[in-house]
Design an enzyme around this catalytic site. Structure first.
Site, PDB file in Angstrom:
ATOM      1  N   ASP A 258       0.747  -1.227  -0.001  1.00  0.00           N
ATOM      2  CA  ASP A 258      -0.100   0.001   0.098  1.00  0.00           C
ATOM      3  C   ASP A 258       0.842   1.189   0.084  1.00  0.00           C
ATOM      4  OD1 ASP A 258      -2.537  -1.301  -0.046  1.00  0.00           O
ATOM      5  OD2 ASP A 258      -2.281  -1.661   2.334  1.00  0.00           O
ATOM      6  N   GLY A 291       1.086  -5.680   3.859  1.00  0.00           N
ATOM      7  CA  GLY A 291      -0.353  -5.603   4.233  1.00  0.00           C
ATOM      8  C   GLY A 291      -1.220  -5.670   3.208  1.00  0.00           C
TER       9      GLY A 291
END
Length: 647
Positions: A258, A291
């Site tokens: 991200d 993530g």
């Protein structure tokens, strides 16, 4: 009577010069349009016939054998592309496999038509159709890769066979692209390349290898050209999209976590032409980080299998060319302005995110290990949280339908060059007899001779099959030429690596543009329309995606563009058992108490402000990135950017 839609597939004689309307196979199902149809048989089974039809629903394979019928349709949405190839010159020492119906070869290799390596003695034209068929199971499902190979050799000249193959290719490509105007040759509407920005340090540091092994082959199958750039330092991607002529590309795909998506997004908002940039360029993500919250959110909202092969799911999303609008949150601290797509955090989860960086080498497991550590050594923070509640009408908005991606803006000559070479190899499975016979034992337990529909399929037309079996005219149908049928294994692709040259350059002074704030200044007092909670907190975390990471189902009611920030507040006084139950529930979305809880709240808001006080050290994060610790406020701008989605 239903009018037949007009279609121009050239002057060559075909089964259906114009598409026909066919009744659905199920009772009450709507009729579908048939564009092309052909009948095939299996050389080893004289009583088995395949009818292959290309319709507006997909590629239909109807098997008729000894009075029984079995039919499977490969949906258009599962087909990503098709390519016309030609057989490669055979090397010495090739052995024959009876099931292939190709004399003197145990391994068929194909090349581009003008590669210089083509076998001039083979007048066949090969059409490779690539599909990733959705298979459902108790865990949700998976995508099964299937290759359908159509070998055209009905004519004595390669040019005639290639014309037939190109006709099928054009029809499939247009239908997969969602176009209704089908022409004899395929001309894509979008000719610009895709910009791929890869962070080699993401996650466990294997992003480069993952891209070459798992993404590049999918792009080759979809015939999507791209320019690949490797980041060299933090904020390299941000500088790149801020300073380069990004309109040379059709869209931007980031390979990493991200964090690199955050860099690219904020780089776009640092451009004077930010409005044009975010309107014309959708951003996609290939999850190679720790993530991967955004990639997981997209797969979750579109019911796309993710856990088993997350990179494949996102690569298929990239080639579909679709996008959805994406809410963006403008975040302001005392020293900077930034734009966020995922979350803003203070306290427990932010501490875990930042402090677990030292364990990055183990991938996503670092969050679990550090969560245990933080639960044992729990910290609380003094401060004040203010927010504007979201209207109920906003909460009822559904995720808007995906739209076709990529408007064009600004042409020009490309400054970057990246060539991809293809070496597609089709290996025929070894034929193994029950008694351990050699490769030439006729049709004995050979995977390629099995007509299981889930196998990789290969269909062949042609009249010069004497090298394999006698010519039997009675096997011709009224509308078809001779065919045979066998299976192949996966193809092998190689892609040249892009040059790392052309690092971004620009001035040291960077200005953030983007939409102006509608909130009071960070130092100004708030109006009575704001609600405020003052006290001691374990954590405050605001999210606008369903998932903060692959296994953190944080905001189950969130959508990509619902205009809602989900503000989670956990106040001091919560017991460790309650907090443990909360943390364990994050993986399933059951972390929010079903009844009123004085310590744990999830509140839908449109803006918020966090004002820490006291001396306890902590972390503030925006999309997992550490930012200045101190007062911070944020507001949502609905449907401001575009993100690539599966359909």
């Amino acid at each position: 009577m239903v009018d037949k839609p007009k279609i121009d597939l050239g002057t060559e004689e075909i089964v259906n010069p114009s598409p026909t309307i066919s009744k659905g196979t199920d009772c009450g199902s709507p009729p579908h349009v048939v564009y092309l149809t052909e009948t095939f048989y299996i050389s080893s089974k004289k009583n088995t016939v395949f009818e292959v039809r290309l319709t507006d629903k997909g590629l239909s394979l109807k098997k008729q054998s000894n009075g029984s019928t079995k039919e499977q349709t490969i949906p258009l949405k599962d087909i990503i592309g098709c390519r016309c190839l030609r057989s490669k010159r055979k090397g010495k020492g090739s052995s024959a496999c009876a099931c292939t119906s190709i004399s003197g070869t145990a391994q068929l290799k194909v090349v581009e038509e003008n590669s210089g390596e083509q076998d001039e003695s083979d007048v066949s034209a090969y059409l490779y159709i690539y599909a990733y068929i959705l298979k459902r199971n108790r865990r949700g499902g998976f995508r099964e890769r299937t290759t359908i190979t159509l070998r055209f050799r009905s004519f004595d000249k390669y040019e005639d066979n290639n014309k037939e193959a190109q006709k099928w290719r054009a029809a499939i490509k247009y239908l997969v692209a969602g176009e209704t105007s089908i022409r004899p040759t395929y001309q894509p509407k979008e000719t610009r390349k895709m910009l791929v920005v890869l962070n080699p340090k993401s996650g466990s540091g294997k992003a480069r290898e993952m891209f070459q092994q798992r993404v590049a082959p999918v792009l080759a199958e979809a015939e999507i050209s791209y320019d690949l750039h490797i980041t060299k330092k933090p904020d390299w991607a941000r500088e790149f999209v801020r300073n380069r002529d990004i309109y040379l590309w059709r869209g931007i795909v980031v390979v990493g976590g991200d964090g690199i998506f955050y860099e690219v997004l904020n780089g776009l908002f640092e451009r004077e032409d930010w409005q044009t940039a975010i309107d014309e360029l959708a951003i996609g993500i290939i999850p190679c980080g720790s993530g991967n919250g955004l990639a997981k959110t997209i797969a979750h909202l579109y019911d796309e299998p993710f856990e088993t092969k997350p990179i494949l799911a996102s690569a298929l999303t990239m080639v579909k060319g679709k996008h959805s609008m994406l809410d963006i949150v403008r975040v302001e601290t005392r020293s900077q302005i930034m734009f966020s797509f995922l979350s803003v955090g203070w306290g427990l989860i932010s501490d875990i995110d930042i402090e677990s960086e030292r364990l990055r080498a183990i991938g996503g497991q670092r969050f679990t290990l550090w969560s245990v550590h933080r639960l044992i050594s729990l910290r609380t923070y003094q401060g004040k949280v203010s927010y504007i509640p979201a209207l109920v009408s906003n909460m009822n908005r559904s995720n808007s339908l995906p739209r076709e991606g990529g408007g064009g803006g600004g042409g020009g000559v490309g400054l970057l060059k990246h060539s991809i070479s293809y070496n597609t190899t089709l290996d025929c499975h070894d034929c193994r007899s029950g008694g351990g016979g050699g490769p030439n034992d006729s049709h004995s337990n050979c995977d390629a001779c099995d007509t299981n529909f889930s196998d990789v399929l290969s269909l062949e037309t042609g009249s010069n099959l004497d090298t394999f079996r006698p010519r039997i005219d009675s096997w011709y149908s009224a509308t078809s030429r001779k065919s045979t049928y066998f299976s192949t294994v996966d193809s092998i692709y190689e892609s040249d690596r892009a040059s790392n040259e052309g690092a971004p350059t620009g001035t040291n002074v960077v200005q953030m543009y983007g939409p102006p704030s509608r909130l009071p200044a960070l130092t100004a007092s708030l109006s009575d329309s704001w609600k405020t909670i003052d006290g001691e907190f374990v954590m405050v975390h605001a999210a606008y995606q369903t998932h903060l990471s692959t296994d953190c189902y944080f905001a189950p009611l969130s959508k990509l563009n619902d205009g809602i920030i989900w503000l989670l507040i956990i106040r001091a006084g919560v017991s460790r058992s309650q907090l443990l139950s909360f943390m364990l529930g994050l993986s399933s979305g059951s972390h929010i108490p079903t009844q009123a809880n004085q310590y744990i709240q999830m509140i839908p808001v449109t803006a918020f402000r966090i004002e820490p006080s006291g001396s306890t050290p902590g972390h503030m994060t925006v999309d997992g990135e550490n930012v200045e610790y101190g007062p911070i406020q944020a507001e949502i701008f609905p449907s401001l950017a575009k993100v690539m989605v599966p359909k």
